[in-house]
Design an enzyme around this catalytic site. Structure first.
Site, PDB file in Angstrom:
ATOM      1  N   ASP A   1       0.855  -1.188   0.000  1.00 31.54           N
ATOM      2  CA  ASP A   1       0.000   0.000   0.000  1.00 31.54           C
ATOM      3  C   ASP A   1       0.889   1.235   0.000  1.00 31.54           C
ATOM      4  OD1 ASP A   1      -2.195  -1.539  -0.005  1.00 31.54           O
ATOM      5  OD2 ASP A   1      -2.883  -1.048   2.020  1.00 31.54           O
TER       6      ASP A   1
ATOM      7  N   ASP B   1     -13.951  -6.284  -5.561  1.00 30.07           N
ATOM      8  CA  ASP B   1     -14.152  -6.512  -4.129  1.00 30.07           C
ATOM      9  C   ASP B   1     -15.581  -7.017  -3.961  1.00 30.07           C
ATOM     10  OD1 ASP B   1     -11.659  -5.395  -3.782  1.00 30.07           O
ATOM     11  OD2 ASP B   1     -12.428  -3.416  -3.196  1.00 30.07           O
TER      12      ASP B   1
END
Lengths: 193, 251
Positions: free
Chosen positions: B11, B130
């Site tokens: 990230d 997702d």
């Protein structure tokens, strides 16, 4: 040594330049005929779709220039495929250097093939010092079947040409610039031809 | 033989890695390039960089970072996070990214997938999905899983394949962060349904979880973050373990 990466607007070619830089070779990106002709080594990259890539080559006359080169030329991925007689992708006529057509993988495996596959059956100096069954990274939906110009093979449902060679022309289906130390060794070998 | 891929995910915020990392050998724990290089040396097959910055400078910062990564890294990498336009992708690919991953923007405007594929080719377009189980079905969620939609995972997966996506990165929001294993039942169904590679994401906790997602989930690749960042699983050991179980991996 002067190395030129043919820049005809086909995909991520900076990675090749970076990989050569890691080997201490400052390759130039160019579409200029004189620049290409006067190079010691020429890299013919390609990512994307065959017919639009061939159109770009034709528009700039590179389709005539490339097959007439005398120095070592390395086609990578779509570059290798375009050096063949034809491709099923967009029913494209190729540069006609390698004596084989390019076909689409049947849907037995996932298409595109994405990832690290083993390569074997070497018969070219391009693979000097690289072990049989070494891994190389590929992303492709089309392949060159085994032919008289095959110098390395891989398996994906079927056996196919993962590298081709004819005289001063070399082609690899995988991305040496993204294939870790083994890929780097192959690029080094090409520079030393 | 084509091998199963192990993909650490980093990230990124304002050009730095955000999730805490526990690498004693890192000189700078926030430097994405140093961490990426270590993962590549340890045998990671690919890397994913997910940009979570929200500043106006983000595009420029990310583009510069991508270029520095491409200069150093000799394995493929994907960049994702907030990509909503063709121009975003042009900049990232031009700077050396091998693939981009697109999530919410593709759900909001599915034609974006076709446009990206037409311009750059399927091979570099990863669609991230997702999803969460809702009343016995799987529904697509947006904005990092926060916003539910009525779209079925199965319909959406088929559609992104039809529109030309090269790969699907599937994250189960029910499994993400639990360290209880990947959503293998859903993954197995997904892998039957589509004929493009599927990357499993969400739930990695042990080495067996990786084996299970390849064997039971039929996944082509497995992505994880914290188990690698905190050295709970070493990639070298993981690959050895998978190999002993007869799973093809690059060692």
């Amino acid at each position: 040594m002067k190395t030129t990466i043919i820049d005809y607007g086909a995909g991520n070619i900076q990675s090749i330049q970076f990989a050569l830089a890691r080997l201490g070779n400052e390759a130039r990106l160019s579409a200029d005929p004189d620049e290409i002709r006067s190079s010691d080594k020429v890299i013919f990259p390609g990512v994307g779709e065959a017919s639009s890539a061939m159109n770009k080559l034709r528009a700039t006359g590179l389709d005539q220039l490339i097959p007439a080169l005398n120095q070592p030329v390395l086609g990578i991925c779509l570059g290798m495929q375009l050096m063949c007689q034809s491709s099923e992708e967009g029913n494209t006529k190729g540069l006609g250097i390698f004596n084989t057509d390019v076909l689409r993988f049947s849907d037995e495996g996932k298409v595109p093939q994405v990832g690290w596959n083993t390569i074997e059956g070497f018969s070219s100096d391009l693979f000097a010092g690289i072990s049989e069954n070494e891994f190389m990274y590929s992303v492709h939906s089309f392949y060159a079947p085994i032919s008289e110009d095959t110098v390395a093979i891989s398996q994906y449902g079927i056996s196919y040409s993962v590298a081709l060679q004819k005289n001063n022309f070399y082609g690899v289906q995988f991305h040496p610039e993204k294939s870790s130390t083994a890929g780097s060794k192959l690029l080094q070998n090409f520079l030393e031809l | 033989m084509l091998t199963k891929r192990i993909i650490p995910c980093l990230d990124i915020k304002d050009g730095r890695t955000v999730k805490g990392v526990n690498f004693v050998d890192l000189r700078d724990a926030g430097d994405p390039i140093e961490l990426a290089t270590i993962y590549a040396k340890e045998g990671a097959d690919e890397l994913v960089f997910l940009d979570i910055s929200a500043t106006e400078e983000r595009r420029k910062t990310l583009a510069e970072l991508v270029k520095r990564i491409a200069e150093q890294l000799d394995i493929p990498f994907t960049v994702g996070g907030g990509i909503s336009k063709v121009e975003d992708v042009t900049i990232l690919l031009r700077n050396g990214a091998d693939k981009v991953s697109v999530n919410s923007a593709a759900v909001k405007r599915p034609d974006l997938i076709n446009e990206l594929v037409a311009q750059f080719g399927s091979q570099c377009i990863v669609i991230a999905i997702d999803a969460k189980q809702v009343d016995d079905d799987w529904k697509v969620h947006l904005v990092g899983g926060k916003v539910p939609t009525e779209i079925s995972l199965w319909d959406w997966a088929k559609e992104v394949e039809k529109r030309g996506a090269g790969e699907i990165l599937f994250t189960s929001m029910d499994h993400d962060g639990t360290k209880n294993g990947f959503a293998n039942e859903a993954l197995a169904k997904l892998n039957e349904l589509v004929n493009i590679p599927v990357i499993a994401s969400g739930g990695a906790g042990t080495m067996d979880h990786f084996a299970n997602t390849f064997l039971q989930g039929k996944s082509d690749a497995a992505l994880a973050a914290s188990v690698f960042h905190f050295k709970e699983i070493e990639i070298v050991e993981l690959k050895q373990n998978l190999k002993e179980q007869g799973i093809p991996v690059r060692i």
